[in-house]
Design a protein around this motif. Structure first.
Motif, PDB file in Angstrom:
ATOM      1  N   SER A   1      11.671  21.237   0.216  1.00  0.00           N
ATOM      2  CA  SER A   1      10.701  22.096   0.884  1.00  0.00           C
ATOM      3  C   SER A   1      10.671  23.494   0.265  1.00  0.00           C
ATOM      4  N   PHE A   2       9.455  24.029   0.130  1.00  0.00           N
ATOM      5  CA  PHE A   2       9.242  25.386  -0.368  1.00  0.00           C
ATOM      6  C   PHE A   2       8.323  26.102   0.619  1.00  0.00           C
ATOM      7  N   GLY A   3       8.564  27.381   0.873  1.00  0.00           N
ATOM      8  CA  GLY A   3       7.729  28.126   1.804  1.00  0.00           C
ATOM      9  C   GLY A   3       8.030  27.736   3.234  1.00  0.00           C
ATOM     10  N   ASP A   4       6.977  27.732   4.083  1.00  0.00           N
ATOM     11  CA  ASP A   4       7.144  27.338   5.480  1.00  0.00           C
ATOM     12  C   ASP A   4       7.548  25.872   5.570  1.00  0.00           C
ATOM     13  N   VAL A   5       8.302  25.545   6.604  1.00  0.00           N
ATOM     14  CA  VAL A   5       8.709  24.165   6.830  1.00  0.00           C
ATOM     15  C   VAL A   5       7.492  23.402   7.347  1.00  0.00           C
ATOM     16  N   ILE A   6       7.171  22.295   6.675  1.00  0.00           N
ATOM     17  CA  ILE A   6       6.043  21.465   7.088  1.00  0.00           C
ATOM     18  C   ILE A   6       6.497  20.019   7.195  1.00  0.00           C
TER      19      ILE A   6
ATOM     20  N   ASP B   1      -4.215  17.334  -9.284  1.00  0.00           N
ATOM     21  CA  ASP B   1      -5.232  16.368  -9.688  1.00  0.00           C
ATOM     22  C   ASP B   1      -5.932  15.804  -8.456  1.00  0.00           C
ATOM     23  N   LEU B   2      -7.283  15.852  -8.468  1.00  0.00           N
ATOM     24  CA  LEU B   2      -8.054  15.263  -7.380  1.00  0.00           C
ATOM     25  C   LEU B   2      -8.657  13.916  -7.766  1.00  0.00           C
ATOM     26  N   GLU B   3      -8.174  13.320  -8.837  1.00  0.00           N
ATOM     27  CA  GLU B   3      -8.472  11.949  -9.262  1.00  0.00           C
ATOM     28  C   GLU B   3      -9.882  11.720  -9.777  1.00  0.00           C
ATOM     29  N   ASN B   4     -10.775  12.690  -9.804  1.00  0.00           N
ATOM     30  CA  ASN B   4     -12.143  12.467 -10.270  1.00  0.00           C
ATOM     31  C   ASN B   4     -12.536  13.537 -11.293  1.00  0.00           C
ATOM     32  N   ASN B   5     -11.621  13.805 -12.208  1.00  0.00           N
ATOM     33  CA  ASN B   5     -11.795  14.856 -13.215  1.00  0.00           C
ATOM     34  C   ASN B   5     -11.941  16.239 -12.601  1.00  0.00           C
ATOM     35  N   GLN B   6     -11.400  16.427 -11.410  1.00  0.00           N
ATOM     36  CA  GLN B   6     -11.375  17.729 -10.762  1.00  0.00           C
ATOM     37  C   GLN B   6      -9.927  18.116 -10.491  1.00  0.00           C
ATOM     38  N   GLU B   7      -9.706  19.426 -10.467  1.00  0.00           N
ATOM     39  CA  GLU B   7      -8.395  19.968 -10.111  1.00  0.00           C
ATOM     40  C   GLU B   7      -8.580  20.990  -9.013  1.00  0.00           C
ATOM     41  N   VAL B   8      -7.534  21.197  -8.235  1.00  0.00           N
ATOM     42  CA  VAL B   8      -7.515  22.279  -7.267  1.00  0.00           C
ATOM     43  C   VAL B   8      -6.426  23.260  -7.698  1.00  0.00           C
ATOM     44  N   MET B   9      -6.785  24.544  -7.716  1.00  0.00           N
ATOM     45  CA  MET B   9      -5.848  25.613  -8.078  1.00  0.00           C
ATOM     46  C   MET B   9      -5.112  26.039  -6.811  1.00  0.00           C
ATOM     47  N   VAL B  10      -3.787  25.908  -6.822  1.00  0.00           N
ATOM     48  CA  VAL B  10      -2.970  26.232  -5.654  1.00  0.00           C
ATOM     49  C   VAL B  10      -2.185  27.506  -5.927  1.00  0.00           C
ATOM     50  N   LYS B  11      -2.345  28.479  -5.022  1.00  0.00           N
ATOM     51  CA  LYS B  11      -1.515  29.683  -5.037  1.00  0.00           C
ATOM     52  C   LYS B  11      -0.712  29.681  -3.748  1.00  0.00           C
ATOM     53  N   PHE B  12       0.289  30.542  -3.676  1.00  0.00           N
ATOM     54  CA  PHE B  12       1.199  30.508  -2.544  1.00  0.00           C
ATOM     55  C   PHE B  12       1.032  31.751  -1.681  1.00  0.00           C
ATOM     56  N   LYS B  13       0.947  31.537  -0.380  1.00  0.00           N
ATOM     57  CA  LYS B  13       0.646  32.588   0.582  1.00  0.00           C
ATOM     58  C   LYS B  13       1.568  33.792   0.394  1.00  0.00           C
ATOM     59  N   ASP B  14       0.944  34.959   0.291  1.00  0.00           N
ATOM     60  CA  ASP B  14       1.648  36.241   0.166  1.00  0.00           C
ATOM     61  C   ASP B  14       2.621  36.267  -1.021  1.00  0.00           C
ATOM     62  N   TYR B  15       2.376  35.414  -2.028  1.00  0.00           N
ATOM     63  CA  TYR B  15       3.249  35.351  -3.199  1.00  0.00           C
ATOM     64  C   TYR B  15       4.698  35.143  -2.745  1.00  0.00           C
ATOM     65  N   GLY B  16       4.829  34.384  -1.627  1.00  0.00           N
ATOM     66  CA  GLY B  16       6.101  34.278  -0.925  1.00  0.00           C
ATOM     67  C   GLY B  16       7.105  33.292  -1.478  1.00  0.00           C
TER      68      GLY B  16
ATOM     69  N   PHE C   1      -6.739  26.614  -3.183  1.00  0.00           N
ATOM     70  CA  PHE C   1      -5.922  26.297  -2.016  1.00  0.00           C
ATOM     71  C   PHE C   1      -4.836  27.356  -1.904  1.00  0.00           C
ATOM     72  N   GLU C   2      -4.670  27.919  -0.717  1.00  0.00           N
ATOM     73  CA  GLU C   2      -3.569  28.841  -0.459  1.00  0.00           C
ATOM     74  C   GLU C   2      -2.550  28.101   0.385  1.00  0.00           C
ATOM     75  N   ALA C   3      -1.422  27.745  -0.217  1.00  0.00           N
ATOM     76  CA  ALA C   3      -0.398  26.959   0.458  1.00  0.00           C
ATOM     77  C   ALA C   3       0.604  27.875   1.145  1.00  0.00           C
ATOM     78  N   ASP C   4       0.909  27.542   2.406  1.00  0.00           N
ATOM     79  CA  ASP C   4       1.982  28.262   3.099  1.00  0.00           C
ATOM     80  C   ASP C   4       3.266  27.452   3.094  1.00  0.00           C
ATOM     81  N   GLY C   5       3.165  26.174   2.752  1.00  0.00           N
ATOM     82  CA  GLY C   5       4.335  25.317   2.638  1.00  0.00           C
ATOM     83  C   GLY C   5       4.063  24.165   1.686  1.00  0.00           C
ATOM     84  N   VAL C   6       5.089  23.748   0.961  1.00  0.00           N
ATOM     85  CA  VAL C   6       4.965  22.639   0.003  1.00  0.00           C
ATOM     86  C   VAL C   6       6.180  21.740   0.135  1.00  0.00           C
ATOM     87  N   LEU C   7       5.919  20.435   0.097  1.00  0.00           N
ATOM     88  CA  LEU C   7       6.992  19.439   0.016  1.00  0.00           C
ATOM     89  C   LEU C   7       6.902  18.790  -1.356  1.00  0.00           C
ATOM     90  N   LEU C   8       7.947  18.898  -2.141  1.00  0.00           N
ATOM     91  CA  LEU C   8       8.030  18.229  -3.425  1.00  0.00           C
ATOM     92  C   LEU C   8       8.664  16.863  -3.172  1.00  0.00           C
TER      93      LEU C   8
END
Length: 168
Positions: free
Chosen positions: A38-43, A89-104, A158-165
């Motif tokens: 887990s990274f950031g907020d617990v999800i 990867d969004l599986e259809n030749n598209q990507e989503v750019m993810v940044k992390f909330k408050d550079y936290g 996408f602004e992520a507040d939590g990530v699960l790897l």
């Protein structure tokens, strides 16, 4: 009175030293089922949209719209400077750019091709030429590739507040 206190202490010590196998089993089961870092907020890992489902939702978003959601997708690339952004990867030749909330928080730099679950806000932005070049530089692109960036780009963000790897 001393005898009563001494007897109570002996009972307390005897009960405290009792071997409790049940709690050990529960802890071991929880550890074995743990499959995320887990990274950031617990999800939680439940109620996630797939990459194709979020791709459909992005088609209906206009610049300025936001959607609070949770998504599971594969990492295409990560900022090689600090791990301060990643592209999924969004599986259809598209990507989503993810940044992390408050550079936290930051992600490990070596997670390309691994799956993650992200929680936060999906939105659409227009990215300037300068910002695109900055991201290309962070990703280790060549000078020619960076110079080829000449127009603003509509970007799925996408602004992520939590990530699960997801560990495999």
């Amino acid at each position: 009175m001393k005898n009563i206190i001494l007897a109570l202490c002996l009972v307390f010590v005897a009960v405290s030293c009792k071997n409790n196998d049940k709690s050990t089993e529960i802890i071991e089961t929880e550890i074995n089922e743990m499959a995320y870092v887990s990274f950031g907020d617990v999800i939680e890992a439940d109620n996630t949209l797939s990459a194709s489902e979020i791709s459909e939702k992005y088609q209906n978003l206009k610049a300025g719209d936001t959607l609070h959601t949770k998504v599971k997708a594969k990492v295409n690339s990560v900022c090689q400077s600090k791990g301060c952004w990643m592209r999924l990867d969004l599986e259809n030749n598209q990507e989503v750019m993810v940044k992390f909330k408050d550079y936290g928080f930051f992600m490990p730099k070596n997670i390309a091709d691994k799956d993650v679950i992200i929680n936060g806000k999906a939105y659409v932005t227009e990215v300037s030429v300068d910002e695109q070049r900055h991201y290309a530089e962070d990703a280790g692109k060549t000078e020619e590739e960076i110079a080829a960036i000449t127009e603003p780009q509509r970007t799925l963000s996408f602004e992520a507040d939590g990530v699960l790897l997801i560990e495999e």
